[in-house]
Design a protein around this motif. Structure first.
Motif, mmCIF file in Angstrom:
data_model
loop_
_atom_site.group_PDB
_atom_site.id
_atom_site.type_symbol
_atom_site.label_atom_id
_atom_site.label_comp_id
_atom_site.label_asym_id
_atom_site.label_seq_id
_atom_site.Cartn_x
_atom_site.Cartn_y
_atom_site.Cartn_z
ATOM 1 N N ILE A 110 0.819 -1.226 0.000
ATOM 2 C CA ILE A 110 0.000 0.000 0.000
ATOM 3 C C ILE A 110 0.846 1.266 0.000
ATOM 4 N N HIS A 111 2.128 1.141 0.302
ATOM 5 C CA HIS A 111 3.015 2.304 0.259
ATOM 6 C C HIS A 111 3.713 2.452 -1.101
ATOM 7 N N LEU A 112 3.556 1.455 -1.962
ATOM 8 C CA LEU A 112 4.239 1.467 -3.261
ATOM 9 C C LEU A 112 3.333 1.901 -4.416
ATOM 10 N N ILE A 113 2.032 1.676 -4.266
ATOM 11 C CA ILE A 113 1.085 1.971 -5.352
ATOM 12 C C ILE A 113 -0.199 2.550 -4.778
ATOM 13 N N ARG A 114 -1.029 3.044 -5.683
ATOM 14 C CA ARG A 114 -2.393 3.427 -5.320
ATOM 15 C C ARG A 114 -3.330 2.346 -5.824
ATOM 16 N N PHE A 115 -4.178 1.883 -4.952
ATOM 17 C CA PHE A 115 -5.203 0.917 -5.357
ATOM 18 C C PHE A 115 -6.431 1.664 -5.859
ATOM 19 N N VAL A 116 -7.004 1.143 -6.938
ATOM 20 C CA VAL A 116 -8.242 1.668 -7.490
ATOM 21 C C VAL A 116 -9.254 0.531 -7.460
ATOM 22 N N GLY A 117 -10.282 0.685 -6.658
ATOM 23 C CA GLY A 117 -11.318 -0.344 -6.538
ATOM 24 C C GLY A 117 -12.504 -0.015 -7.415
ATOM 25 N N VAL A 118 -12.887 -0.973 -8.242
ATOM 26 C CA VAL A 118 -14.006 -0.810 -9.156
ATOM 27 C C VAL A 118 -15.245 -1.396 -8.488
ATOM 28 N N LYS A 119 -16.229 -0.541 -8.290
ATOM 29 C CA LYS A 119 -17.434 -0.946 -7.561
ATOM 30 C C LYS A 119 -18.295 -1.913 -8.365
ATOM 31 N N ARG A 120 -18.873 -2.864 -7.619
ATOM 32 C CA ARG A 120 -19.868 -3.774 -8.179
ATOM 33 C C ARG A 120 -21.008 -3.870 -7.162
ATOM 34 N N PRO A 121 -22.246 -3.988 -7.628
ATOM 35 C CA PRO A 121 -23.391 -3.895 -6.721
ATOM 36 C C PRO A 121 -23.404 -4.919 -5.579
ATOM 37 N N GLU A 122 -22.897 -6.106 -5.804
ATOM 38 C CA GLU A 122 -22.992 -7.148 -4.783
ATOM 39 C C GLU A 122 -21.924 -7.058 -3.693
ATOM 40 N N TYR A 123 -21.041 -6.062 -3.768
ATOM 41 C CA TYR A 123 -19.976 -5.881 -2.775
ATOM 42 C C TYR A 123 -20.113 -4.519 -2.104
ATOM 43 N N ARG A 124 -19.756 -4.469 -0.821
ATOM 44 C CA ARG A 124 -19.915 -3.240 -0.037
ATOM 45 C C ARG A 124 -18.708 -2.311 -0.148
ATOM 46 N N LEU A 125 -17.565 -2.825 -0.471
ATOM 47 C CA LEU A 125 -16.346 -2.039 -0.639
ATOM 48 C C LEU A 125 -15.935 -1.289 0.628
ATOM 49 N N GLU A 126 -15.973 -1.966 1.720
ATOM 50 C CA GLU A 126 -15.486 -1.399 2.966
ATOM 51 C C GLU A 126 -14.108 -1.970 3.227
ATOM 52 N N THR A 127 -13.146 -1.096 3.457
ATOM 53 C CA THR A 127 -11.780 -1.545 3.700
ATOM 54 C C THR A 127 -11.045 -0.516 4.554
ATOM 55 N N ALA A 128 -10.110 -1.016 5.323
ATOM 56 C CA ALA A 128 -9.265 -0.130 6.126
ATOM 57 C C ALA A 128 -8.085 0.396 5.305
ATOM 58 N N TYR A 129 -7.909 -0.147 4.111
ATOM 59 C CA TYR A 129 -6.783 0.230 3.264
ATOM 60 C C TYR A 129 -7.143 1.418 2.381
ATOM 61 N N PRO A 130 -6.125 2.216 1.994
ATOM 62 C CA PRO A 130 -6.411 3.356 1.112
ATOM 63 C C PRO A 130 -6.704 2.885 -0.309
ATOM 64 N N VAL A 131 -7.948 2.983 -0.696
ATOM 65 C CA VAL A 131 -8.381 2.555 -2.023
ATOM 66 C C VAL A 131 -9.240 3.655 -2.620
ATOM 67 N N THR A 132 -8.907 4.085 -3.837
ATOM 68 C CA THR A 132 -9.747 5.024 -4.574
ATOM 69 C C THR A 132 -10.873 4.217 -5.188
ATOM 70 N N LEU A 133 -12.105 4.535 -4.831
ATOM 71 C CA LEU A 133 -13.261 3.779 -5.314
ATOM 72 C C LEU A 133 -13.898 4.494 -6.496
ATOM 73 N N LEU A 134 -14.157 3.734 -7.551
ATOM 74 C CA LEU A 134 -14.768 4.301 -8.757
ATOM 75 C C LEU A 134 -16.006 3.502 -9.155
ATOM 76 N N ASP A 135 -17.016 4.216 -9.590
ATOM 77 C CA ASP A 135 -18.188 3.576 -10.182
ATOM 78 C C ASP A 135 -17.911 3.367 -11.660
ATOM 79 N N VAL A 136 -18.209 2.189 -12.138
ATOM 80 C CA VAL A 136 -18.116 1.909 -13.571
ATOM 81 C C VAL A 136 -19.419 1.228 -13.982
ATOM 82 N N PRO A 137 -19.766 1.307 -15.258
ATOM 83 C CA PRO A 137 -20.977 0.611 -15.698
ATOM 84 C C PRO A 137 -20.895 -0.876 -15.351
#
Length: 187
Positions: free
Chosen positions: A122-149
């Protein structure tokens, strides 16, 4: 500093969902490029059903019309289990002037606590999380969350349809279908 998104996976086969995710992240984060990184052997799932050469050919065919999409075969060349930390360390050594954005699906966001060396990663890269309806996307880690179709397409679905002689038209790029047919894949 150049900004590059990394999309890893087995790509067995690559499909429209992969391309939509890559393009959405590219546009929303104003990245310079997206690199598709096929794994030789992912640590969290079975090996791919077709060869690395076949998967590379399909990815190249899928992205051939997009100048900002590239293929990087770093994990295939390394062989064996593909741990993200090893890939990122190597890429950062090779490209010290690049800021990397590692694109993951919602399922992997939830799985982050189990990733190998996640606290270093987590100190070497930025994570980008792609949202999907069946997942809540809760995390203690630094993740940039994006909505995609949302596209309910998976490589498993594609393989099953091909095995049952069903059409995969509009689910995978036509060039990928050509590679599958020419090489007799997933029969």
């Amino acid at each position: 500093m150049k900004k590059i998104g990394l999309l890893g996976g087995t790509f067995d086969p690559p499909h429209i969902g992969h391309l939509v995710i890559a393009n959405e992240v590219y546009e929303k984060l104003s990245l310079d490029e997206i690199w598709f990184i096929p794994s030789a052997e992912p640590p969290h799932k079975k090996k791919a059903t077709v060869s690395t050469d076949d998967r590379l050919a399909m990815i190249k065919s899928a992205i051939k019309d997009e100048d900002h999409f590239k293929v990087n075969d770093i994990e295939i060349k390394r062989q064996g289990k593909s741990y993200t930390i090893d890939t990122i360390k190597t890429l950062k050594d090779m490209h010290p002037d690049v800021s990397f954005y590692f694109i993951i699906g919602a399922d992997m966001v939830e799985y982050l606590p189990k990733w190998y060396n996640i606290n270093e990663l987590i100190h070497l890269i930025r994570f980008v999380g792609v949202k999907r309806p069946e997942y809540r996307l809760e995390t203690a880690y630094p993740v940039t969350l994006l909505d995609v179709p949302g596209l309910d397409i998976s490589s498993t679905l594609i393989r099953e349809r091909l095995l049952n002689n069903q059409s995969v038209r509009y689910l995978v790029p036509s060039g990928v279908i050509d590679v599958i047919r020419k090489r007799g894949l997933y029969e």
